[in-house]
Design a protein around this motif. Sequence first.
Motif, mmCIF file in Angstrom:
data_model
loop_
_atom_site.group_PDB
_atom_site.id
_atom_site.type_symbol
_atom_site.label_atom_id
_atom_site.label_comp_id
_atom_site.label_asym_id
_atom_site.label_seq_id
_atom_site.Cartn_x
_atom_site.Cartn_y
_atom_site.Cartn_z
ATOM 1 N N GLY A 127 55.146 29.836 26.203
ATOM 2 C CA GLY A 127 56.154 30.885 26.166
ATOM 3 C C GLY A 127 55.958 31.794 24.968
ATOM 4 N N GLY A 128 55.577 31.216 23.832
ATOM 5 C CA GLY A 128 55.309 32.024 22.652
ATOM 6 C C GLY A 128 54.166 32.994 22.885
ATOM 7 N N LEU A 129 53.127 32.534 23.591
ATOM 8 C CA LEU A 129 51.989 33.412 23.880
ATOM 9 C C LEU A 129 52.403 34.597 24.743
ATOM 10 C CD1 LEU A 129 49.079 30.892 24.551
ATOM 11 C CD2 LEU A 129 49.407 32.354 22.549
ATOM 12 N N VAL A 130 53.331 34.365 25.667
ATOM 13 C CA VAL A 130 53.815 35.453 26.517
ATOM 14 C C VAL A 130 54.401 36.579 25.671
ATOM 15 C CG1 VAL A 130 55.531 36.092 28.264
ATOM 16 C CG2 VAL A 130 54.226 33.964 28.510
ATOM 17 N N PHE A 131 55.040 36.188 24.557
ATOM 18 C CA PHE A 131 55.649 37.174 23.660
ATOM 19 C C PHE A 131 54.743 37.513 22.472
ATOM 20 C CE2 PHE A 131 59.233 35.200 25.857
ATOM 21 C CZ PHE A 131 59.934 36.327 26.267
ATOM 22 N N GLY A 132 53.459 37.138 22.608
ATOM 23 C CA GLY A 132 52.499 37.513 21.580
ATOM 24 C C GLY A 132 52.540 36.681 20.324
ATOM 25 N N LYS A 133 53.122 35.468 20.393
ATOM 26 C CA LYS A 133 53.236 34.609 19.224
ATOM 27 C C LYS A 133 52.398 33.343 19.416
ATOM 28 C CE LYS A 133 56.363 37.175 17.144
ATOM 29 N NZ LYS A 133 56.077 37.864 15.848
ATOM 30 N N SER A 134 51.487 33.108 18.486
ATOM 31 C CA SER A 134 50.696 31.877 18.508
ATOM 32 C C SER A 134 51.419 30.843 17.651
ATOM 33 C CB SER A 134 49.282 32.149 17.971
ATOM 34 O OG SER A 134 48.630 33.137 18.745
ATOM 35 N N LEU A 146 42.736 29.832 10.525
ATOM 36 C CA LEU A 146 42.040 30.459 11.640
ATOM 37 C C LEU A 146 42.405 31.925 11.748
ATOM 38 C CD1 LEU A 146 42.523 27.733 14.423
ATOM 39 C CD2 LEU A 146 40.772 27.853 12.643
ATOM 40 N N ASP A 147 41.520 32.697 12.375
ATOM 41 C CA ASP A 147 41.855 34.090 12.653
ATOM 42 C C ASP A 147 42.812 34.139 13.837
ATOM 43 O OD1 ASP A 147 40.305 33.824 15.010
ATOM 44 O OD2 ASP A 147 38.496 34.499 13.978
ATOM 45 N N ALA A 148 43.349 35.310 14.117
ATOM 46 C CA ALA A 148 44.372 35.450 15.162
ATOM 47 C C ALA A 148 43.867 34.990 16.526
ATOM 48 C CB ALA A 148 44.850 36.899 15.235
ATOM 49 N N ASP A 149 42.612 35.329 16.847
ATOM 50 C CA ASP A 149 42.044 34.941 18.136
ATOM 51 C C ASP A 149 41.916 33.422 18.227
ATOM 52 O OD1 ASP A 149 40.931 35.561 20.699
ATOM 53 O OD2 ASP A 149 38.928 35.147 19.888
ATOM 54 N N GLY A 150 41.560 32.787 17.114
ATOM 55 C CA GLY A 150 41.451 31.329 17.098
ATOM 56 C C GLY A 150 42.782 30.650 17.349
ATOM 57 N N TRP A 151 43.840 31.157 16.714
ATOM 58 C CA TRP A 151 45.162 30.568 16.930
ATOM 59 C C TRP A 151 45.626 30.762 18.368
ATOM 60 C CZ3 TRP A 151 46.492 26.842 14.240
ATOM 61 C CH2 TRP A 151 46.369 26.802 12.853
ATOM 62 N N LYS A 153 43.699 30.988 21.071
ATOM 63 C CA LYS A 153 42.941 30.070 21.919
ATOM 64 C C LYS A 153 43.439 28.636 21.748
ATOM 65 C CE LYS A 153 38.609 32.700 22.018
ATOM 66 N NZ LYS A 153 37.178 32.715 21.618
ATOM 67 N N LEU A 154 43.668 28.228 20.493
ATOM 68 C CA LEU A 154 44.109 26.859 20.242
ATOM 69 C C LEU A 154 45.504 26.617 20.805
ATOM 70 C CD1 LEU A 154 42.990 24.331 18.851
ATOM 71 C CD2 LEU A 154 44.265 24.975 16.803
ATOM 72 N N THR A 155 46.383 27.605 20.672
ATOM 73 C CA THR A 155 47.739 27.482 21.220
ATOM 74 C C THR A 155 47.700 27.370 22.736
ATOM 75 O OG1 THR A 155 48.707 28.725 19.375
ATOM 76 C CG2 THR A 155 49.999 28.593 21.395
ATOM 77 N N ARG A 157 45.184 26.326 24.644
ATOM 78 C CA ARG A 157 44.575 25.057 25.058
ATOM 79 C C ARG A 157 45.537 23.887 24.878
ATOM 80 N NH1 ARG A 157 38.257 25.388 22.933
ATOM 81 N NH2 ARG A 157 37.746 27.380 23.941
ATOM 82 N N TRP A 158 46.261 23.859 23.753
ATOM 83 C CA TRP A 158 47.219 22.778 23.550
ATOM 84 C C TRP A 158 48.392 22.891 24.516
ATOM 85 C CZ3 TRP A 158 47.282 18.170 21.452
ATOM 86 C CH2 TRP A 158 46.307 17.839 20.509
ATOM 87 N N GLY A 159 48.804 24.116 24.811
ATOM 88 C CA GLY A 159 49.881 24.305 25.783
ATOM 89 C C GLY A 159 49.497 23.744 27.141
ATOM 90 N N LEU A 160 48.273 24.054 27.588
ATOM 91 C CA LEU A 160 47.793 23.546 28.878
ATOM 92 C C LEU A 160 47.577 22.033 28.826
ATOM 93 C CD1 LEU A 160 45.247 26.361 29.824
ATOM 94 C CD2 LEU A 160 47.569 26.011 30.711
ATOM 95 N N PHE A 161 47.161 21.529 27.669
ATOM 96 C CA PHE A 161 46.975 20.084 27.534
ATOM 97 C C PHE A 161 48.309 19.351 27.656
ATOM 98 C CE2 PHE A 161 46.480 16.238 24.777
ATOM 99 C CZ PHE A 161 45.574 15.561 25.582
#
Length: 216
Positions: A127-134, A146-151, A153-155, A157-161
């Motif tokens: 849900g945070g990603l939907v609103f642009g928040k990692s 991590l850089d913004a893109d890294g956060w 991606k990690l967010t 992947r963990w969300g899907l996990f």
Amino acid sequence: MSQPVFERDPSDPDRQEINPVLKLALELGPLLVFFFANARGEWLVEKFPPLAAFGGPIFLATGLFMIATAIALTTSWLLTRTLPIMPLVSGIVVFVFGALTLWLHNDTFIKMKPTIVNGLFASVLLGGLVFGKSLLGYVFDSAFRLDADGWRKLTLRWGLFFVFLAIVNEIVWRNFSTDFWVAFKVWGIMPITIAFTMSQMPMIMRHTIPDEDEKA
């Protein structure tokens, strides 16, 4: 009166580090108590007759799981003056669903606890990603830079996990015995989570921001 602190900056002079072995024991201890009490419930009741008040092994395990979780969270707070977000949220759900399990004498509630916890974490992260928040960056920023893109991606992947863990829990508790579910919860989920965590390290390394000293 001091207020609960969820994550301290590593440069905070009041930050208290906890021994890694003790930290692992505090995180795994309640689960091991849960497994042992379910597997040896009759033996425990024989040795400590008052425990019979809980009922069958799964209800005894639930009660001791709640107690062990409270002890682990209290110990963590006393040692570090912090309340880790994920164990805290998981603990709250343990208390709520554990209480329902014991009150209604229905083990469905404690079996659904991992589904609720993982579903909650997945909803918050995705849900945070939907609103642009990692949002994972707010939790682990003290551990990784991590850089913004890294956060992002990690967010993701963990969300899907977490979605995966919620689905797996539903499949296991609805289709297998209580003993199998307890064993899988203790001995299956942890190795899967460790393997997933390790699989993210290459991506983390690619997106790690170098320290100023390294740049120099």
